[in-house]
Scaffold this active site. Sequence first.
Site, mmCIF file in Angstrom:
data_model
loop_
_atom_site.group_PDB
_atom_site.id
_atom_site.type_symbol
_atom_site.label_atom_id
_atom_site.label_comp_id
_atom_site.label_asym_id
_atom_site.label_seq_id
_atom_site.Cartn_x
_atom_site.Cartn_y
_atom_site.Cartn_z
ATOM 1 N N ASP A 1 11.387 7.553 2.745
ATOM 2 C CA ASP A 1 11.986 6.258 3.056
ATOM 3 C C ASP A 1 11.210 5.455 4.089
ATOM 4 O OD1 ASP A 1 13.880 6.449 1.114
ATOM 5 O OD2 ASP A 1 15.519 7.056 2.445
ATOM 6 N N TYR B 1 21.001 4.667 -0.571
ATOM 7 C CA TYR B 1 21.688 5.498 0.411
ATOM 8 C C TYR B 1 21.915 4.822 1.742
ATOM 9 C CZ TYR B 1 22.416 9.889 -1.912
ATOM 10 O OH TYR B 1 22.911 10.850 -2.730
HETATM 11 CU CU LIG Z 1 22.247 12.621 -2.174
#
Ligand SMILES: [Cu+2]
Length: 784
Positions: A404, A492
């Site tokens: 990320d 996320y």
């Molecule tokens: Cu996950």
Amino acid sequence: MRLSTFAYLSFLGLAFSSAVPPLGYERRLLRDAFDKRSSNASSTSCFADGAPSTVAPKPNVWAPLSPTDNLAVWNFLHDPAAGLNLTHPDEAVLTDNYVFWIDVLHTNKSDVLPFLDGEGPLPAKYARAIIFQGGKADPDSQEYMIGPLPVSAETTIEKLDYMYNGGSGGSVPYNARYFDGPRSTATDPLIASIMSNISDITAALFQGGAYYGAEDERSNLSLTSGTPLSFDGTQAFRNIMFRFPGPASYMTPLDFFLLIDCTGTDASLYSLKGFVTGEKFYPTIADLRSAFEAGTLGAEYDQTVDADWALVNYKPELGVRALEERLAPSTIEIGGKRYKLDEENQYVEYMGWSFYISYSQTLGFMFFDIKFKGERIIYELSMQEATAQYGGNQPKAANTVYHDTYYQLGTSIGTLVEGFDCPWGSTFWNLTYHSRNTTVVNEDSLCIFEADMNFPLSRHRAADSNDYGFSKFGTVKGAALIVRSIATVGNYDYMFDYSFHMDGSLEVIVRASGYLQSSFYYPNQGKWGPRIQQATQGSLHDHIITYKADFDILGTSNALQVSELKAVNQSQPWFPELGTFEQMELDASIMETEQQFNYFPNNQAMYVVLNQNETNAWGEPRGYRIVPGRSDIHLSILNSPWSLKNSEFAKSQLAVTRQHDNEPYANSVQNINLPSKPQQDFSKFFDGESVVDEDLVVWFNLGMHHFTRAEDVPVTLYTEAYSSIVFAPQNFFDRAQDGDLLNRRWMEVDEEGVLTYEAYGVTLETCDVVLEEPAESLGTIFDI
Ligand SMILES: [Cu+2]
Ligand SMILES: *[C@@H]1O[C@H](CO)[C@@H](O)[C@H](O)[C@H]1NC(C)=O
Ligand SMILES: *[C@@H]1O[C@H](CO)[C@@H](O)[C@H](O)[C@H]1NC(C)=O
Ligand SMILES: *[C@@H]1O[C@H](CO)[C@@H](O)[C@H](O)[C@H]1NC(C)=O
Ligand SMILES: *[C@@H]1O[C@H](CO)[C@@H](O)[C@H](O)[C@H]1NC(C)=O
Ligand SMILES: *[C@@H]1O[C@H](CO)[C@@H](O)[C@H](O)[C@H]1NC(C)=O
Ligand SMILES: *[C@@H]1O[C@H](CO)[C@@H](O)[C@H](O)[C@H]1NC(C)=O
Ligand SMILES: *[C@@H]1O[C@H](CO)[C@@H](O)[C@H](O)[C@H]1NC(C)=O
Ligand SMILES: *[C@@H]1O[C@H](CO)[C@@H](O)[C@H](O)[C@H]1NC(C)=O
Ligand SMILES: *[C@@H]1O[C@H](CO)[C@@H](O)[C@H](O)[C@H]1NC(C)=O
């Protein structure tokens, strides 16, 4: 404590609204009705006030770039005199040179310590910039260091090679560089032409869905392709999955994959590699069409076009829960804020703790110079990488590994909602980062609050043989200061918590919520996760969050002690009847060299970072223990081609290295597309150096094996998806650090049964609401 509870509630009603600090635009949008309630009640409550201020002992030498420095660096790079021949990113095509991003460069520890601890000069500030150099004969991405700042006649632009060990320094081959707008635009004509050609097929299979190009209004399929998109930078590919568009597109994948080759800067050479649907591969349009005409394509279930089921809003169809219309309990700093802030220097003091906060666009918030009661414990504590790797019998899940930081995780840290993301009355700080020549403010993106642990830090009710049940009874309040941010990187929402406890222990927690990256559901695919909706499979994956903890226990001369609990056969002469018998003992040793390692099975070893030359009153070396918490895992697969050598930091639970100025980070931000020829290979840190009485760095992983479930719909829940670790004093002090806390109760009962109750002047009535704690209530509390 019935009476006290009553006092607390009336206190809330009286004084709540005045706790709200001035609002910014986004915050105003996010504010809910409860928060809007704005009475003009007297604002005399203690917790209405902001945190008292303090002044950091030294300026924050780790601070991000100021807007002025960023603009000056931007202009300096674009000055023709710099010779970089840059195009503005808005106008750039693949064969231009342009700036990807500018951020602050890590300040070398060897420059910081003399300044921090002595009379050394203020360390020079440098920026780092990644420049895409498509205009070169051999196109690449090159990172530069620019400094010293502010920009002056002394400022230079140098290649930033020193911190990368992959062999090419700060240069990343064109094919492996970040897949940005211009690259995406360059692949779209090929995708549009192929998908237009087969629009009758996709329309028949996917409820009229077709793709004609990113800008074509008729397109009603969206596409996604992840990383890695190269193995070693000599090739580039996109394994594209189609989905139904919308806010929940991660949850509405389709069983249709288009694989293309997009190597190089000449888009006319990009080509079709094939299609995948129904777990079968079709290399050409003709192959796909003949299968379609033979009637062999098509899935058992239709994906849902309306994905309202995947939104995190109120769903009355789930039923009604009694009393749920009432406001839920809240953490409130009821006695007023007990921490001090120097906002300019992003410096915090709390109950003996002190630390600086810094921020980088890729790593998010970082902590420096963490001291307890004036003694340094950790020089740097920072998140280094958030990795996720997926599995599945189709190209997208099998191909997906995320780093990320590649997506600038720090810039994805967003506004927090008071009362929900952080408690009412928390301190909120803005986050500032730079995009090109401008500065972006993500309002209220870091929160600081002290929370009730809802359990005592320590307690003992000394049983006694009197008639009253006890003779001495002590209980100490449990509280901690929490610094929190939430980064929403694509699907996320990672929540990062750092908890500074009263006893000198420090807890690091990460939680995950948000959308699964899901797959289309085929029957009998349970190996890669369950069916979680009509046509959606929750794709199995691992999350590994890598952190750096540069311990400096009372200086930089530290060692890592491993105390293994061993079962041994012994004999003891006073138990002759036992002969030899098994019991346990400690086998302590000092780790000699740098290494990656895992916790012992059954956690049967203790790891302590200690200073062998500093002892406590009892002659024991002073140290901090690494206490594993929940779900301290490493990556499940160690030899995947998609994460072969670029994710080595994710492959052990722990690692220890010698601190070096040229090893500031576990990963490089463009490593993801280089699994077989990494820019930065963490495993090369382990070259046999001694870590005995040296400046050492502990790298640790938190994370989750994400065993997906129907309850990941609409989003993953923070209750289950969390991982933690604690650093706790281990003979660092001569006793527990709870003796000096006034937030405690002490009771004694003498032989006549007379109770003495000591509150040390700390009661609920430290706020406005004066309410005697009547002596008679003690009888009901303690049943005496
Ligand atoms: Cu996950
Ligand atoms: C609070 O007081 C101000 C100034 O007296 C007034 O303008 C405002 O309407 C009041 N707000 C409420 C909610 O009563
Ligand atoms: C500068 O870059 C452009 C592409 O953006 C290229 O056409 C030109 O040749 C370059 N000039 C020099 C001197 O390298
Ligand atoms: C569609 O693809 C087929 C097979 O490659 C090709 O023969 C045909 O010309 C294409 N049609 C169009 C309209 O591009
Ligand atoms: C896509 O658009 C076509 C044409 O407007 C429409 O018939 C079809 O229902 C749409 N399908 C989806 C999945 O949105
Ligand atoms: C946060 O940003 C907003 C908008 O730029 C500004 O009004 C506010 O004063 C900032 N807050 C702090 C604490 O600096
Ligand atoms: C930033 O760049 C844009 C586009 O080149 C320009 O219009 C603007 O004036 C610049 N802003 C500053 C503060 O220099
Ligand atoms: C202790 O001795 C017993 C009996 O010989 C044996 O079964 C056991 O494995 C021994 N334990 C250890 C830790 O060596
Ligand atoms: C620790 O103390 C010993 C004895 O005083 C000394 O010889 C040694 O150099 C010290 N080591 C470090 C790392 O300070
Ligand atoms: C930081 O240390 C590295 C490694 O010693 C060195 O190459 C680099 O120039 C230093 N950076 C600064 C800004 O001094």
